[in-house]
Design a protein around this motif. Structure first.
Motif, PDB file in Angstrom:
ATOM      1  N   PHE A  83       0.842  -1.183   0.000  1.00  0.00           N
ATOM      2  CA  PHE A  83       0.000   0.000   0.000  1.00  0.00           C
ATOM      3  C   PHE A  83       0.881   1.238   0.000  1.00  0.00           C
ATOM      4  N   SER A 135       0.731   5.592   0.740  1.00  0.00           N
ATOM      5  CA  SER A 135      -0.016   6.712   1.309  1.00  0.00           C
ATOM      6  C   SER A 135       0.722   7.992   0.949  1.00  0.00           C
ATOM      7  N   ASP A 159      -7.172   8.841  -1.321  1.00  0.00           N
ATOM      8  CA  ASP A 159      -7.431   7.820  -0.299  1.00  0.00           C
ATOM      9  C   ASP A 159      -6.236   7.734   0.643  1.00  0.00           C
ATOM     10  N   LYS A 194      -4.925   5.178   2.142  1.00  0.00           N
ATOM     11  CA  LYS A 194      -4.077   4.030   1.850  1.00  0.00           C
ATOM     12  C   LYS A 194      -4.579   3.386   0.557  1.00  0.00           C
ATOM     13  N   ARG A 195      -3.668   3.261  -0.426  1.00  0.00           N
ATOM     14  CA  ARG A 195      -4.083   2.696  -1.711  1.00  0.00           C
ATOM     15  C   ARG A 195      -3.270   1.449  -2.043  1.00  0.00           C
ATOM     16  N   ARG A 237      -1.311  -0.979  -4.161  1.00  0.00           N
ATOM     17  CA  ARG A 237      -0.536  -0.797  -5.400  1.00  0.00           C
ATOM     18  C   ARG A 237      -0.062  -2.114  -5.993  1.00  0.00           C
ATOM     19  N   PHE A 260      -2.595  10.330  -8.546  1.00  0.00           N
ATOM     20  CA  PHE A 260      -3.975  10.374  -8.073  1.00  0.00           C
ATOM     21  C   PHE A 260      -4.754  11.304  -8.972  1.00  0.00           C
TER      22      PHE A 260
END
Length: 73
Positions: free
Chosen positions: A3, A5, A14, A16-17, A19, A45
């Motif tokens: 993830f 951030s 967001d 936490k994304r 990846r 983003f």
């Protein structure tokens, strides 16, 4: 699972994304090394104007309970 951030952004994406991820199977007591690579493109983003952007700044990568911060210049 990896993830990212974005700790400081002009528009708050967001928190936490996800990846990267890799599904692996482990036997009891077994361990396995998994490698992930990310690029600046992975840190993009969508801003208020519906454009994909990447901004310099501070980021955090999380894998399991491990965390590391880095700066993108």
């Amino acid at each position: 699972m990896l993830f990212t951030s974005d700790l400081v952004a002009s528009y708050a994406p967001d928190v936490k994304r996800l990846r990267r991820f890799e599904k692996i199977f482990l036997k009891s007591g077994e361990s396995k090394k998994v490698n992930f690579s990310i690029s600046a493109k992975d840190l993009t983003f969508t801003n208020n104007e519906n454009q994909k952007v990447v901004e310099p700044g501070d980021f955090q990568v999380t894998i399991g309970n491990l965390r590391a911060n880095f700066a993108l210049k």
